[in-house]
Design a protein around this motif. Sequence first.
Motif: not given
Length: 738
Positions: A212, A237, A243, A261
């Motif tokens: 991300t 995410c 991440i 996430s």
Amino acid sequence: MQSKRSSHLILCLLALVLCFQNCAFAGKQPILVTTLAEYNQAVKTLQPGDTLMLANGVWQDAELVFKGEGTAEKHIVLIAETPGQVFLEGKSNLRIGGSHLIVKGLVFRNGWTPSSEVISFSIDSKTLAFNSRVTECVIDNYNNPDRNSQDSWVMMFGKNNRFDHNHIEGKRNTGVTMAVRLNSESSQDNHHRIDHNYFGPRPVLGSNGGETLRVGTSTYSLTDSNTLIENNYFEKCNGETEIISIKSGGNIIRGNVFLESKGSLTLRHGNGNTVERNIFLGNGKSETGGIRIINADHIIRDNYMQDLRGKEFRAGITVMNGVPNSTINRYHQVKNAQILNNSLINISKIELAVGSDTERSAVPEGNLFANNLVTSEGGVDAFQAYDKIDGIAFKDNVSNFKSTVVPSGFSQQEIKLEKAENGLYYPVDKTIKAGAPRDLKVLDITETGASWYPKTHREITFDTGKTLPVTPGLNTISDALKLAKAGDILQLAPGKYEQTKVLDIEVPVSIRSAQKSQISFVGTHLFEIYDGGSLSLDGIQVDGSKAADAAGNAIIKVNRAGTLHNYKLKVANSSFSDLTVNHSFNFLEASPGSFADTIQIDNSEFSKLTGSVLLLHKETDDLGKYNAEYVILEQNSFEEIGGMVADIYRGGTDESTFGPYFIAEKNQVRDAGKGSRNKEGASFSVTGAQWLVFEDNTLYSSAPVKVVDLVGTPYVHFSQNQLQDTSAIIHTKYQAKK
């Protein structure tokens, strides 16, 4: 009379003031443009203090270059006429170059960038942005339809730039969502600020390249970036195991929230980073992790982590082993990390010396793990070590379990927790000083993103729409399918159905029958799943005896163009038989570039297939790609299968992905895997899975189960399987497929 004169005088003075104000700002009113040609002409004339305004509406195929030299007192501004009402669609993008520029209120949707970025803080390698800001902009599902086509949504170059209060959601194709680049001296030691952004769901990519946010690259990783990543919200995410990927030094990651996430905040390269006062809330979701540590001189303090279920690379805290004299792009030894005053509440694992092997043999050195609060469910030892950990000093920590891995440096005691006003859990006993501070602020999601843009997620869902009744007959299913919308249910009445048309699945749709309605078809396949489609089958009976006499037939095919959106396939209480009209007649055949979030088959029967039930082996470039995340087979019957029940392949040695997960429980398998075209000579072939459970299955007179481990330390569990006239399971570790 005097009062009237005074009033008249006051009005005259006000008019005079307004006149002076208008004169003073003459030429500084916003410049409204309605076409790309007008924009390109106007941008050439911009001076400090000017505002260029895009008219409301759709700007199709608009490649905007925003260049200018503003000042600290007088910025040059590019703004939407109404925030959220200017839509850049088709093949549009934005490139920024110059200084003291501001961009605000734009929405990118319904298309994809024609270049390598949607928003770039550079026009070319020589024209970068400095002291500039992008705020309250939206990039929503702005994806190249080819999931393997790589691009990035935001790329930061230059220095002293800010990216704030933006809404970023739904990146599905390969490439980091947002990155900070350090590939020239003018972009190093940049002091960028990335704050108050909403990073919405990014689905599992099924390959490397799904980060991300990344700061730096391995090439420049020993250079300081000094970027501040503060008060951002990362929701679901899940693109890959990293991440946030930090590949530079001197960065501060502070006050962010990570909600459900998968993956971890990874200090992958670079030294001297600070990770503080972040909140990680896993809510018990698989693979949710905390912080992974590599390299030297990091400070990890005052963070709060709760209900994380990740292990190894996705543990609550992961300390890696390094490579002696490592090249810049491998794993540097973890040295002098300070892991202080963190709360790890109800976590699965803290993993130490992870990745230890003949290459990664440099154990952690000179590190401190102090004043941390650690609790696990049921008081189970949360620590796992893969090598020596004398290079980590443990001091003044508190836990609710006794560890055999870390025998000292912890006070073991019963820990009662209570929820504080900030929504986090702290010990009732206030004499316990270990753990995150009580003044932590949990960032509210409403404080992030553009206030005028809703944070709604378009997840694949079944059975949320209307029920459409279908009567037996010729092509009645395809006629009903034309009327179906996402989430609808086609309810088949008892009887026989014949399809001369392929059933094109373009949205999530369910097909159900209470009494196993019979379906036959005359083409090469019955269903075709397109991008955006998902299929749920329950209680149907499919006969393949009337299918076209062609090699490579299937019940379900995934469109050759692949799928950008992850699809789901669920089958229950159904039967599929007589798929023998030609060789290699399969049940499901994936295509290259397609990816299933879940394939689940329960309580169903498959008999007489010349091909395989599940062909999920189309990604053969050995770069860590694969065709399905979860494959679950439970309580099914497979009989006379010439190919394999499941052929699952994930090649390569990349460690950035989560799956595949393969679970097969309580299945009956008879005469499977013995067809002359079955080159694997297997009833099940599973290569590169990261999680495999094969339990309580019965195999009669079948080819063996073959499992090959390729990367990491996958979880592989065989239990209570009965093999009659079937060779033993062949489990090969770390042997690449030729």
